[in-house]
Design a protein around this motif. Structure first.
Motif, PDB file in Angstrom:
ATOM      1  N   SER A   1      25.934  14.467   9.695  1.00 18.84           N
ATOM      2  CA  SER A   1      25.837  13.046   9.372  1.00 18.84           C
ATOM      3  C   SER A   1      24.431  12.602   9.017  1.00 18.84           C
ATOM      4  O   SER A   1      24.225  11.433   8.677  1.00 18.84           O
ATOM      5  N   MET A   2      23.469  13.506   9.113  1.00 14.64           N
ATOM      6  CA  MET A   2      22.089  13.106   8.842  1.00 14.64           C
ATOM      7  C   MET A   2      21.243  14.340   8.542  1.00 14.64           C
ATOM      8  O   MET A   2      21.636  15.467   8.825  1.00 14.64           O
ATOM      9  N   ILE A   3      20.091  14.106   7.950  1.00 15.60           N
ATOM     10  CA  ILE A   3      19.081  15.137   7.750  1.00 15.60           C
ATOM     11  C   ILE A   3      18.195  15.160   8.993  1.00 15.60           C
ATOM     12  O   ILE A   3      17.815  14.112   9.518  1.00 15.60           O
ATOM     13  N   THR A   4      17.874  16.362   9.466  1.00 21.08           N
ATOM     14  CA  THR A   4      16.922  16.489  10.568  1.00 21.08           C
ATOM     15  C   THR A   4      15.687  17.231  10.071  1.00 21.08           C
ATOM     16  O   THR A   4      15.797  18.294   9.459  1.00 21.08           O
ATOM     17  N   VAL A   5      14.523  16.651  10.317  1.00 23.57           N
ATOM     18  CA  VAL A   5      13.254  17.234   9.890  1.00 23.57           C
ATOM     19  C   VAL A   5      12.438  17.565  11.134  1.00 23.57           C
ATOM     20  O   VAL A   5      12.255  16.713  12.010  1.00 23.57           O
ATOM     21  N   VAL A   6      11.969  18.795  11.203  1.00 24.29           N
ATOM     22  CA  VAL A   6      11.195  19.257  12.363  1.00 24.29           C
ATOM     23  C   VAL A   6       9.815  19.691  11.873  1.00 24.29           C
ATOM     24  O   VAL A   6       9.629  20.826  11.429  1.00 24.29           O
ATOM     25  N   PRO A   7       8.823  18.816  11.919  1.00 21.66           N
ATOM     26  CA  PRO A   7       7.485  19.186  11.456  1.00 21.66           C
ATOM     27  C   PRO A   7       6.689  19.877  12.549  1.00 21.66           C
ATOM     28  O   PRO A   7       6.869  19.607  13.750  1.00 21.66           O
ATOM     29  N   ASP A   8       5.806  20.755  12.170  1.00 24.34           N
ATOM     30  CA  ASP A   8       4.905  21.384  13.123  1.00 24.34           C
ATOM     31  C   ASP A   8       4.084  20.310  13.831  1.00 24.34           C
ATOM     32  O   ASP A   8       3.539  19.409  13.191  1.00 24.34           O
TER      33      ASP A   8
ATOM     34  N   TYR B   1      15.261  23.783  27.747  1.00 22.18           N
ATOM     35  CA  TYR B   1      16.342  23.505  26.809  1.00 22.18           C
ATOM     36  C   TYR B   1      17.725  23.611  27.439  1.00 22.18           C
ATOM     37  O   TYR B   1      18.713  23.144  26.859  1.00 22.18           O
ATOM     38  N   GLY B   2      17.814  24.218  28.628  1.00 23.49           N
ATOM     39  CA  GLY B   2      19.083  24.198  29.337  1.00 23.49           C
ATOM     40  C   GLY B   2      19.521  22.779  29.636  1.00 23.49           C
ATOM     41  O   GLY B   2      20.725  22.504  29.744  1.00 23.49           O
ATOM     42  N   CYS B   3      18.548  21.880  29.754  1.00 22.00           N
ATOM     43  CA  CYS B   3      18.830  20.449  29.945  1.00 22.00           C
ATOM     44  C   CYS B   3      18.709  19.664  28.641  1.00 22.00           C
ATOM     45  O   CYS B   3      19.508  18.767  28.369  1.00 22.00           O
ATOM     46  N   TRP B   4      17.723  20.007  27.833  1.00 25.30           N
ATOM     47  CA  TRP B   4      17.505  19.228  26.618  1.00 25.30           C
ATOM     48  C   TRP B   4      18.623  19.403  25.593  1.00 25.30           C
ATOM     49  O   TRP B   4      18.981  18.447  24.892  1.00 25.30           O
ATOM     50  N   ALA B   5      19.183  20.614  25.496  1.00 28.34           N
ATOM     51  CA  ALA B   5      20.255  20.823  24.516  1.00 28.34           C
ATOM     52  C   ALA B   5      21.456  19.925  24.818  1.00 28.34           C
ATOM     53  O   ALA B   5      21.957  19.235  23.917  1.00 28.34           O
ATOM     54  N   PRO B   6      21.967  19.872  26.060  1.00 33.30           N
ATOM     55  CA  PRO B   6      23.072  18.951  26.327  1.00 33.30           C
ATOM     56  C   PRO B   6      22.662  17.484  26.255  1.00 33.30           C
ATOM     57  O   PRO B   6      23.482  16.627  25.905  1.00 33.30           O
ATOM     58  N   ALA B   7      21.412  17.180  26.591  1.00 30.81           N
ATOM     59  CA  ALA B   7      20.962  15.796  26.452  1.00 30.81           C
ATOM     60  C   ALA B   7      20.989  15.375  24.985  1.00 30.81           C
ATOM     61  O   ALA B   7      21.426  14.263  24.642  1.00 30.81           O
ATOM     62  N   LEU B   8      20.540  16.260  24.101  1.00 30.09           N
ATOM     63  CA  LEU B   8      20.604  15.959  22.665  1.00 30.09           C
ATOM     64  C   LEU B   8      22.045  15.913  22.170  1.00 30.09           C
ATOM     65  O   LEU B   8      22.376  15.126  21.284  1.00 30.09           O
ATOM     66  N   ALA B   9      22.915  16.747  22.763  1.00 32.72           N
ATOM     67  CA  ALA B   9      24.330  16.692  22.405  1.00 32.72           C
ATOM     68  C   ALA B   9      24.941  15.358  22.819  1.00 32.72           C
ATOM     69  O   ALA B   9      25.914  14.883  22.208  1.00 32.72           O
ATOM     70  N   ASP B  10      24.396  14.731  23.838  1.00 35.93           N
ATOM     71  CA  ASP B  10      24.823  13.388  24.237  1.00 35.93           C
ATOM     72  C   ASP B  10      24.230  12.324  23.321  1.00 35.93           C
ATOM     73  O   ASP B  10      24.903  11.363  22.940  1.00 35.93           O
ATOM     74  N   TYR B  11      22.976  12.521  22.932  1.00 35.56           N
ATOM     75  CA  TYR B  11      22.280  11.486  22.164  1.00 35.56           C
ATOM     76  C   TYR B  11      22.649  11.458  20.687  1.00 35.56           C
ATOM     77  O   TYR B  11      22.839  10.374  20.110  1.00 35.56           O
ATOM     78  N   ILE B  12      22.744  12.610  20.053  1.00 37.56           N
ATOM     79  CA  ILE B  12      22.922  12.654  18.598  1.00 37.56           C
ATOM     80  C   ILE B  12      24.172  11.913  18.131  1.00 37.56           C
ATOM     81  O   ILE B  12      24.104  11.150  17.146  1.00 37.56           O
ATOM     82  N   PRO B  13      25.343  12.068  18.765  1.00 35.08           N
ATOM     83  CA  PRO B  13      26.498  11.279  18.311  1.00 35.08           C
ATOM     84  C   PRO B  13      26.252   9.767  18.419  1.00 35.08           C
ATOM     85  O   PRO B  13      26.755   8.995  17.590  1.00 35.08           O
ATOM     86  N   ARG B  14      25.493   9.337  19.411  1.00 28.98           N
ATOM     87  CA  ARG B  14      25.156   7.920  19.536  1.00 28.98           C
ATOM     88  C   ARG B  14      24.246   7.477  18.398  1.00 28.98           C
ATOM     89  O   ARG B  14      24.391   6.370  17.863  1.00 28.98           O
ATOM     90  N   LEU B  15      23.305   8.357  18.029  1.00 25.97           N
ATOM     91  CA  LEU B  15      22.433   8.037  16.903  1.00 25.97           C
ATOM     92  C   LEU B  15      23.229   8.001  15.606  1.00 25.97           C
ATOM     93  O   LEU B  15      23.032   7.095  14.771  1.00 25.97           O
ATOM     94  N   GLU B  16      24.124   8.949  15.417  1.00 29.49           N
ATOM     95  CA  GLU B  16      24.969   8.954  14.221  1.00 29.49           C
ATOM     96  C   GLU B  16      25.762   7.661  14.120  1.00 29.49           C
ATOM     97  O   GLU B  16      25.882   7.065  13.030  1.00 29.49           O
ATOM     98  N   SER B  17      26.298   7.214  15.241  1.00 27.84           N
ATOM     99  CA  SER B  17      27.064   5.962  15.253  1.00 27.84           C
ATOM    100  C   SER B  17      26.171   4.777  14.908  1.00 27.84           C
ATOM    101  O   SER B  17      26.569   3.881  14.151  1.00 27.84           O
ATOM    102  N   ALA B  18      24.946   4.764  15.447  1.00 28.07           N
ATOM    103  CA  ALA B  18      24.023   3.682  15.143  1.00 28.07           C
ATOM    104  C   ALA B  18      23.664   3.659  13.663  1.00 28.07           C
ATOM    105  O   ALA B  18      23.581   2.586  13.041  1.00 28.07           O
ATOM    106  N   PHE B  19      23.473   4.836  13.078  1.00 25.29           N
ATOM    107  CA  PHE B  19      23.200   4.898  11.647  1.00 25.29           C
ATOM    108  C   PHE B  19      24.378   4.337  10.846  1.00 25.29           C
ATOM    109  O   PHE B  19      24.183   3.613   9.855  1.00 25.29           O
ATOM    110  N   ARG B  20      25.601   4.669  11.252  1.00 28.32           N
ATOM    111  CA  ARG B  20      26.777   4.181  10.520  1.00 28.32           C
ATOM    112  C   ARG B  20      26.904   2.663  10.562  1.00 28.32           C
ATOM    113  O   ARG B  20      27.309   2.042   9.572  1.00 28.32           O
TER     114      ARG B  20
END
Length: 361
Positions: free
Chosen positions: A121-128, A339-358
């Motif tokens: 649903s979006m482009i993700t950019v990861v800069p150094d 990342y054992g915690c951050w990966a699921p936290a992002l899995a919780d956050y990203i759908p909310r961000l996608e919804s906000a973008f919509r």
């Protein structure tokens, strides 16, 4: 405060001696593009960025890395990009963008440890962000790392470069900045100081209260390349001790950390937890995540609670997720700085961000 920092300074020589060994470590080695690699969008140089020929890394048609140089920073710097699966098939469509800021001792490839970042649903950019760039224009530009204008690189160069080369929706309502640990600081700082660019911000286990002696000590530890407790909680997810690059002066990034006669002026000016800075987030979508376990998240929890309380006093809505010992985040999360915690936290956050973008489309 003084005892925390002076202890770090005493160990500086030992940290410098370890630099050569740390430099030999590589994280998440990525394949370089070959002639039969999937086609990826072409990019035109601009905004002070020059691509390094032959240095692209192609994981797939929707996951690739380009390498650039800029006068704002010494050396070469990678930008990893995740495109939605439908990007090429729908050339008339434009997409919202999330900028993901990695943590200290990490690289752009850390993003692969959080699959939710690769969204359809979006482009993700990861800069150094550098091993210890702290998403700042450094107070000192004559260290072993040379030019270090990280904020200028990201804000004045990477953002317009991406908008010029990819089909983005180039407004704040469709642009987010998300980061963890050191990147959690960067995300909140960028949203505060560039509120015209980012309408959504999320910090995960961020060092977001520079008024806390423990957070200042953590910054200094990265400057001096003293891993200490950080060794067990590498943001790279590799299980190896993070390396923070060559030793630099403890005043290199934000000037003197000591609150004596205004010497710590820069720390206070850029402190994301400062009420005046938080007030700039009026109208923004703000999310904070943290655990409470281990030598780092014990303090990021305090920092997040401080920020949340000040946002509440300002009357600014925000979402705060304190997952404590990690039980609510699933079996991979122990409530610590990983990342054992951050990966699921992002899995919780990203759908909310996608919804906000919509909702703002």
């Amino acid at each position: 405060m003084r005892s925390l920092l002076s202890g770090a300074l005493v160990r500086a020589k030992a940290a410098a001696a370890a630099t050569a060994m740390a430099a030999a470590l590589t994280v998440f080695a990525a394949p370089v593009a070959h002639a039969d690699a999937p086609a990826i969008p072409s990019f035109t140089d601009g905004y002070g960025l020059t691509q390094v020929a032959g240095a692209s890394e192609v994981h797939s048609a929707t996951d690739f890395t380009i390498t650039v140089t800029t006068p704002q920073l010494s050396g070469r710097h990678k930008i990893r990009i995740f495109l939605p699966s439908g990007y090429a098939a729908d050339p008339g469509r434009r997409w919202p963008v999330a900028y993901f800021l990695h943590g200290g001792g990490g690289t752009v490839d850390d993003a692969a440890a959080a699959p939710a970042l690769h969204s359809d649903s979006m482009i993700t950019v990861v800069p150094d962000g550098g091993l210890k760039g702290w998403y700042a224009n450094w107070a000192m530009q004559n260290t072993a790392l040379g030019a270090a204008h990280w904020e200028t690189f990201h804000i004045a160069q990477v953002v317009p470069f991406i908008d010029a080369n990819l089909r983005t929706i180039a407004d704040k309502s469709h642009r987010a900045v998300v980061g963890l640990s050191m990147g959690g600081y960067g995300a909140l700082h960028y949203a505060e100081f560039h509120p015209d660019l980012f309408g959504h911000v999320a910090s995960l286990s961020g060092g977001i209260d520079l008024g806390m002696p423990a957070v200042r000590a953590a910054v200094v530890a990265t400057e001096l390349n003293i891993t200490g407790a950080w060794c067990a909680v590498s943001t790279s997810g590799t299980g190896r001790c993070p390396a923070y690059g060559p030793y630099v002066d403890s005043d290199a990034i934000f000037g003197s950390p000591y609150p004596v006669l205004g010497a710590d002026r820069l720390w206070n000016e850029v402190d994301p937890a400062a009420t005046a800075n938080l007030a700039r987030l009026a109208g923004h979508d703000i999310t904070l995540y943290t655990g409470s376990q281990g030598p780092v998240d014990h303090f990021t929890e305090i920092a997040a609670k401080n920020v949340k309380a000040r946002l509440d006093r300002l009357g600014l809505p925000s979402r705060f997720v304190d997952y404590g010992n990690g039980a609510t985040m699933g079996s991979t999360c122990n409530g610590g700085h990983n990342y054992g915690c951050w990966a699921p936290a992002l899995a919780d956050y990203i759908p909310r961000l996608e919804s906000a973008f919509r909702t703002t489309s």
